[in-house]
Design a protein around this motif. Structure first.
Motif, PDB file in Angstrom:
ATOM      1  N   LEU A  57       0.827  -1.210   0.000  1.00 48.39           N
ATOM      2  CA  LEU A  57       0.000   0.000   0.000  1.00 48.39           C
ATOM      3  C   LEU A  57       0.859   1.257   0.000  1.00 48.39           C
ATOM      4  O   LEU A  57       0.875   1.985  -0.979  1.00 48.39           O
ATOM      5  N   ARG A  58       1.551   1.536   1.105  1.00 52.76           N
ATOM      6  CA  ARG A  58       2.540   2.620   1.178  1.00 52.76           C
ATOM      7  C   ARG A  58       3.583   2.173   2.191  1.00 52.76           C
ATOM      8  O   ARG A  58       3.269   1.398   3.104  1.00 52.76           O
ATOM      9  N   MET A  62       1.133  -0.445   6.712  1.00 50.53           N
ATOM     10  CA  MET A  62       0.608  -1.622   7.414  1.00 50.53           C
ATOM     11  C   MET A  62       1.182  -1.690   8.833  1.00 50.53           C
ATOM     12  O   MET A  62       0.451  -1.922   9.802  1.00 50.53           O
ATOM     13  N   ARG A  65      -0.336   0.279  11.633  1.00 45.53           N
ATOM     14  CA  ARG A  65      -1.618  -0.182  12.184  1.00 45.53           C
ATOM     15  C   ARG A  65      -1.485  -1.509  12.927  1.00 45.53           C
ATOM     16  O   ARG A  65      -2.488  -2.142  13.255  1.00 45.53           O
ATOM     17  N   GLU A  94       3.357   7.448   9.242  1.00 46.16           N
ATOM     18  CA  GLU A  94       2.072   6.814   8.911  1.00 46.16           C
ATOM     19  C   GLU A  94       1.192   6.655  10.156  1.00 46.16           C
ATOM     20  O   GLU A  94      -0.027   6.646  10.068  1.00 46.16           O
ATOM     21  N   GLY A 100       4.067  14.847   8.392  1.00 46.20           N
ATOM     22  CA  GLY A 100       4.615  14.687   7.054  1.00 46.20           C
ATOM     23  C   GLY A 100       4.554  13.266   6.548  1.00 46.20           C
ATOM     24  O   GLY A 100       3.906  12.396   7.130  1.00 46.20           O
ATOM     25  N   ALA A 101       5.235  13.037   5.421  1.00 43.26           N
ATOM     26  CA  ALA A 101       5.264  11.717   4.790  1.00 43.26           C
ATOM     27  C   ALA A 101       6.545  11.599   3.978  1.00 43.26           C
ATOM     28  O   ALA A 101       7.217  12.604   3.714  1.00 43.26           O
ATOM     29  N   VAL A 103       8.082  10.081   0.427  1.00 43.47           N
ATOM     30  CA  VAL A 103       7.703   9.582  -0.898  1.00 43.47           C
ATOM     31  C   VAL A 103       8.949   9.300  -1.731  1.00 43.47           C
ATOM     32  O   VAL A 103      10.081   9.539  -1.286  1.00 43.47           O
ATOM     33  N   VAL A 146       8.048  15.115   2.621  1.00 45.20           N
ATOM     34  CA  VAL A 146       7.129  16.146   2.144  1.00 45.20           C
ATOM     35  C   VAL A 146       6.085  16.424   3.225  1.00 45.20           C
ATOM     36  O   VAL A 146       5.796  15.562   4.069  1.00 45.20           O
TER      37      VAL A 146
ATOM     38  N   LEU B  10      -1.584  10.828  -6.135  1.00 43.86           N
ATOM     39  CA  LEU B  10      -0.730  11.783  -5.428  1.00 43.86           C
ATOM     40  C   LEU B  10      -1.341  13.174  -5.564  1.00 43.86           C
ATOM     41  O   LEU B  10      -1.866  13.519  -6.620  1.00 43.86           O
ATOM     42  N   LEU B  14       2.338  17.636  -5.458  1.00 44.43           N
ATOM     43  CA  LEU B  14       3.541  16.821  -5.275  1.00 44.43           C
ATOM     44  C   LEU B  14       4.103  16.370  -6.608  1.00 44.43           C
ATOM     45  O   LEU B  14       3.366  15.959  -7.497  1.00 44.43           O
ATOM     46  N   LYS B  41      -3.172   4.582  -7.753  1.00 44.79           N
ATOM     47  CA  LYS B  41      -3.508   3.196  -7.433  1.00 44.79           C
ATOM     48  C   LYS B  41      -4.997   2.981  -7.615  1.00 44.79           C
ATOM     49  O   LYS B  41      -5.796   3.877  -7.333  1.00 44.79           O
ATOM     50  N   LEU B  62      -6.954   4.534   5.958  1.00 47.21           N
ATOM     51  CA  LEU B  62      -5.925   3.582   5.542  1.00 47.21           C
ATOM     52  C   LEU B  62      -5.575   3.616   4.061  1.00 47.21           C
ATOM     53  O   LEU B  62      -4.402   3.701   3.704  1.00 47.21           O
ATOM     54  N   LEU B  63      -6.593   3.575   3.199  1.00 39.12           N
ATOM     55  CA  LEU B  63      -6.292   3.363   1.783  1.00 39.12           C
ATOM     56  C   LEU B  63      -5.526   4.528   1.165  1.00 39.12           C
ATOM     57  O   LEU B  63      -4.718   4.338   0.266  1.00 39.12           O
ATOM     58  N   ASN B  65      -3.256   8.221   2.165  1.00 36.90           N
ATOM     59  CA  ASN B  65      -2.623   9.041   3.203  1.00 36.90           C
ATOM     60  C   ASN B  65      -2.932  10.500   2.880  1.00 36.90           C
ATOM     61  O   ASN B  65      -2.413  11.040   1.907  1.00 36.90           O
ATOM     62  N   VAL B  67      -1.946  13.189   3.812  1.00 29.03           N
ATOM     63  CA  VAL B  67      -0.805  14.123   3.724  1.00 29.03           C
ATOM     64  C   VAL B  67      -0.319  14.237   2.277  1.00 29.03           C
ATOM     65  O   VAL B  67       0.092  15.308   1.830  1.00 29.03           O
ATOM     66  N   ILE B  68      -0.392  13.132   1.538  1.00 25.49           N
ATOM     67  CA  ILE B  68       0.188  13.131   0.194  1.00 25.49           C
ATOM     68  C   ILE B  68      -0.783  12.726  -0.916  1.00 25.49           C
ATOM     69  O   ILE B  68      -0.469  12.877  -2.091  1.00 25.49           O
ATOM     70  N   GLU B  69      -1.947  12.189  -0.541  1.00 24.81           N
ATOM     71  CA  GLU B  69      -2.808  11.615  -1.571  1.00 24.81           C
ATOM     72  C   GLU B  69      -4.248  12.116  -1.496  1.00 24.81           C
ATOM     73  O   GLU B  69      -4.736  12.501  -0.432  1.00 24.81           O
TER      74      GLU B  69
END
Lengths: 220, 77
Positions: A57-58, A62, A65, A94, A100-101, A103, A146, B10, B14, B41, B62-63, B65, B67-69
């Motif tokens: 997923l990212r 996972m 969680r 996450e 932030g995140a 990428v 980011v 995205l 970004l 996705k 969950l599916l 984020n 922050v970025i999506e």
């Protein structure tokens, strides 16, 4: 003083962290499997690098969680020291423990090399001992930090930026950010690997400058 | 059983470095009309019932984020 090294399926820097902590930093450490729900008996938490859950997923999504993360969140909320390295940094972002995140690197490449890191602050338990530019290895494909412009302003206003890439912004991170802290300063996430720089044999000892923070923790 | 098709992209602000690489490859194959490529996705959920509030919650929690999506979804019967 005992550090919990949280392991997920796909963690692969867990053993490096354990050995660096026990043999080079000089604190005790043990593994905690992701399905555990308690951190009783531990005085700090290390979320190691790797490819938790195969980056499904990212990166970190996972793992963030997994059951143990509720305990990590409580631990951090009580002011306990938490560090996330590489994939561990992604997990902490996450999970909402850090802003932030992370990428894909701007140049699309997995980057594996030493980098110069400039401490952006001396605030908080983690950064207190980092009094100069240090050299640590990085190894990541998705380390470009980011965040929203308003988050960046908060990070700057609250002095939450821990490290910046000093010579070259290798992965294209916003403001060359390599590591950030939570507002309280007890939770740190960074892409570079301090556990891979704790003895001359592996190319340097600058990681100790950061990890000595773990020796200052009051136990019990 | 209903299927919910969630697409995650995205945020436009970004840089999509993978998308840019694909755009370059398309240009090399003379598809010069392509101005930009964004890669996202597609997630298909098979559900027993469609509750849009719960779908939005799954996406936000969950599916995707936030922050970025960004995300959107459609119900495919």
């Amino acid at each position: 003083m005992k550090v919990a090294i949280v392991r997920f399926p796909g963690s692969n820097c867990d053993a490096d962290a354990l050995h660096a902590l026990r043999r080079d930093v000089g604190v005790d450490a043990d593994y905690v499997w992701q399905t555990e729900t308690s951190l009783a008996g531990f005085d700090a938490v290390w979320v190691p690098g790797g490819f938790s859950y195969g980056d499904y997923l990212r990166c970190g999504a996972m793992a963030a969680r997994a059951p143990i993360m509720s305990a990590v969140r409580d631990f951090a909320g009580r002011g306990g020291l938490v560090i996330g390295v590489c994939n561990g940094f992604q997990v902490l972002c996450e999970s909402g423990l850090l802003p932030g995140a992370l990428v894909r690197n701007v140049k699309q490449r997995f980057i594996c090399q030493d980098v110069q890191l400039e401490p952006a602050t001396r605030r908080g338990p983690w950064m207190a001992g980092v009094d100069r530019t240090i050299t640590l290895p990085i190894a990541h494909g998705e380390g470009r930090f980011v965040c929203a412009p308003e988050t960046l302003k908060e990070l700057q206003d609250n002095d939450q930026i821990a490290f910046r890439y000093a010579s070259e912004n290798v992965n294209g991170s916003t403001e060359a950010i390599a590591g950030v802290m939570n507002a309280a300063g007890n939770v740190l996430g960074l892409m570079p690997h301090p556990e891979r720089a704790t003895r001359d044999l592996v190319g340097g000892t600058d990681g100790l400058l950061l990890l000595q923070a773990l020796k200052m923790v009051r136990t019990g | 059983m209903p299927v919910v098709r969630v697409s995650v992209t995205l945020k436009p602000s970004l840089l999509d470095s993978a998308g840019r690489t694909v755009a370059d490859a398309l240009h090399r194959q003379s598809f010069t009309e392509v101005q930009d490529v964004r890669i996202g996705k597609l997630i298909e959920l098979q559900v027993t019932e469609v509750d849009e509030a719960r779908i939005r919650q799954m996406c936000a929690d969950l599916l995707a984020n936030p922050v970025i999506e960004d995300f959107s979804y459609e119900v495919v019967q």
